[in-house]
Design a protein around this motif. Structure first.
Motif, PDB file in Angstrom:
ATOM      1  N   LEU A  60       2.266  -2.624   0.502  1.00 58.75           N
ATOM      2  CA  LEU A  60       0.840  -2.917   0.394  1.00 58.75           C
ATOM      3  C   LEU A  60      -0.013  -1.689   0.685  1.00 58.75           C
ATOM      4  N   LEU A  61       0.428  -0.860   1.629  1.00 58.92           N
ATOM      5  CA  LEU A  61      -0.326   0.361   1.946  1.00 58.92           C
ATOM      6  C   LEU A  61      -0.268   1.352   0.790  1.00 58.92           C
ATOM      7  N   ARG A  62       0.845   1.363   0.064  1.00 59.24           N
ATOM      8  CA  ARG A  62       0.923   2.198  -1.138  1.00 59.24           C
ATOM      9  C   ARG A  62      -0.109   1.728  -2.162  1.00 59.24           C
ATOM     10  N   LEU A  63      -0.246   0.423  -2.298  1.00 54.48           N
ATOM     11  CA  LEU A  63      -1.257  -0.135  -3.203  1.00 54.48           C
ATOM     12  C   LEU A  63      -2.657   0.261  -2.743  1.00 54.48           C
ATOM     13  N   ALA A  64      -2.867   0.268  -1.427  1.00 53.84           N
ATOM     14  CA  ALA A  64      -4.165   0.680  -0.885  1.00 53.84           C
ATOM     15  C   ALA A  64      -4.474   2.126  -1.253  1.00 53.84           C
ATOM     16  N   LEU A 110      -1.792   6.961   8.989  1.00 57.04           N
ATOM     17  CA  LEU A 110      -2.070   7.945   7.938  1.00 57.04           C
ATOM     18  C   LEU A 110      -3.198   7.467   7.021  1.00 57.04           C
ATOM     19  N   ILE A 111      -3.234   6.172   6.713  1.00 56.39           N
ATOM     20  CA  ILE A 111      -4.329   5.637   5.899  1.00 56.39           C
ATOM     21  C   ILE A 111      -5.663   5.876   6.606  1.00 56.39           C
ATOM     22  N   ASN A 112      -5.722   5.593   7.894  1.00 59.22           N
ATOM     23  CA  ASN A 112      -6.948   5.825   8.662  1.00 59.22           C
ATOM     24  C   ASN A 112      -7.310   7.306   8.691  1.00 59.22           C
ATOM     25  N   PHE A 113      -6.296   8.167   8.806  1.00 58.76           N
ATOM     26  CA  PHE A 113      -6.520   9.611   8.803  1.00 58.76           C
ATOM     27  C   PHE A 113      -7.130  10.061   7.476  1.00 58.76           C
ATOM     28  N   ILE A 114      -6.602   9.550   6.378  1.00 58.51           N
ATOM     29  CA  ILE A 114      -7.101   9.921   5.053  1.00 58.51           C
ATOM     30  C   ILE A 114      -8.554   9.493   4.887  1.00 58.51           C
ATOM     31  N   ILE A 131      -9.845  -1.522  -0.226  1.00 55.54           N
ATOM     32  CA  ILE A 131      -8.697  -0.988   0.505  1.00 55.54           C
ATOM     33  C   ILE A 131      -8.508  -1.763   1.804  1.00 55.54           C
ATOM     34  N   HIS A 132      -9.613  -2.126   2.414  1.00 62.86           N
ATOM     35  CA  HIS A 132      -9.573  -2.846   3.691  1.00 62.86           C
ATOM     36  C   HIS A 132      -8.819  -4.161   3.557  1.00 62.86           C
ATOM     37  N   GLU A 133      -8.989  -4.840   2.443  1.00 58.65           N
ATOM     38  CA  GLU A 133      -8.310  -6.127   2.233  1.00 58.65           C
ATOM     39  C   GLU A 133      -6.795  -5.947   2.212  1.00 58.65           C
ATOM     40  N   ASP A 134      -6.312  -4.912   1.510  1.00 63.29           N
ATOM     41  CA  ASP A 134      -4.874  -4.640   1.472  1.00 63.29           C
ATOM     42  C   ASP A 134      -4.366  -4.210   2.841  1.00 63.29           C
ATOM     43  N   TYR A 135      -5.181  -3.421   3.536  1.00 60.77           N
ATOM     44  CA  TYR A 135      -4.812  -2.948   4.873  1.00 60.77           C
ATOM     45  C   TYR A 135      -4.626  -4.129   5.818  1.00 60.77           C
TER      46      TYR A 135
END
Length: 209
Positions: free
Chosen positions: A100-104, A170-174, A79-83
């Motif tokens: 890309l974040l959706r892909l993450a 939001l990704i970080n929150f999740i 996930i980090h790579e996509d982020y």
């Protein structure tokens, strides 16, 4: 995680693109050699590191760095790579960053024990397993906005960097809610005295780790 305030033209405070610290900013107009004002150029000086950032036409020109929040320390590698890729293109393509974040998120579903083939289905499965509402909402926001970025509909963030930045948050929150919290609780739990752990195992009919 603490809230991230991206650099913003004429804002009094934000996370400095030079030192990454949330600090007050002083603004200066740019002048030519003969003292005339350059109307489309300004400089901001960070009160923490005292270094300057250059803005042209209200856009950050220097340093040429991303405005996206730093990735969570517990973010899985895939996930980090996509982020990071999304972060790199944020300034030039908020829409591409959202996709890309959706892909993450799709890859994150696998980390959370789901199939990772249908995000909507996976989120529904997590909800049935007790997923908190705020985490469900965060996942759905990234899912829907990211999907709209690939297949434009009623929600277009082509030139909306602020919305894209919120998706990073939001990704970080999740990650914080579904990975870090579990990690912290497990670390504390395994520190309980062995006899107490055995008693809990006998009570619940489960094997503790």
């Amino acid at each position: 995680m603490s809230k991230f305030y991206p650099p913003k033209f004429n804002a009094e405070q934000f996370h400095c693109p030079r030192c990454k610290v949330y600090a007050s900013q002083r603004w200066f107009v740019a002048l030519t050699n003969n003292g005339q004002t350059i109307t489309d150029t300004k400089a901001s000086e960070c009160a923490h590191c005292n270094r300057y950032s250059i803005w042209v036409n209200k856009l950050l020109l220097f340093p040429n760095e991303t405005s996206a929040p730093v990735a969570h320390a517990d973010m899985p590698k895939a996930i980090h790579e996509d982020y990071q890729e999304a972060s790199a293109i944020l300034k030039h393509s908020p829409r591409g960053a959202a996709a890309l974040l959706r892909l993450a998120v799709q890859k994150l579903m696998v980390e959370l024990g789901e199939e990772g083939k249908d995000i909507n289905k996976d989120i529904g499965s997590l909800v049935k397993k007790g997923l908190p509402e705020e985490v469900q909402q965060a996942l759905d926001i990234v899912r829907v906005v990211g999907n709209e970025s690939v297949h434009p509909g009623s929600f277009d963030i082509r030139d909306n960097q602020d919305t894209a930045i919120q998706l990073f948050e939001l990704i970080n929150f999740i990650v914080e809610e579904r990975i870090t919290r579990k990690k912290k609780i497990n670390a504390l739990y395994t520190q309980l005295p062995p006899k107490k752990l055995e008693g809990i195992e006998q009570r619940d009919g489960t094997k503790t780790t």
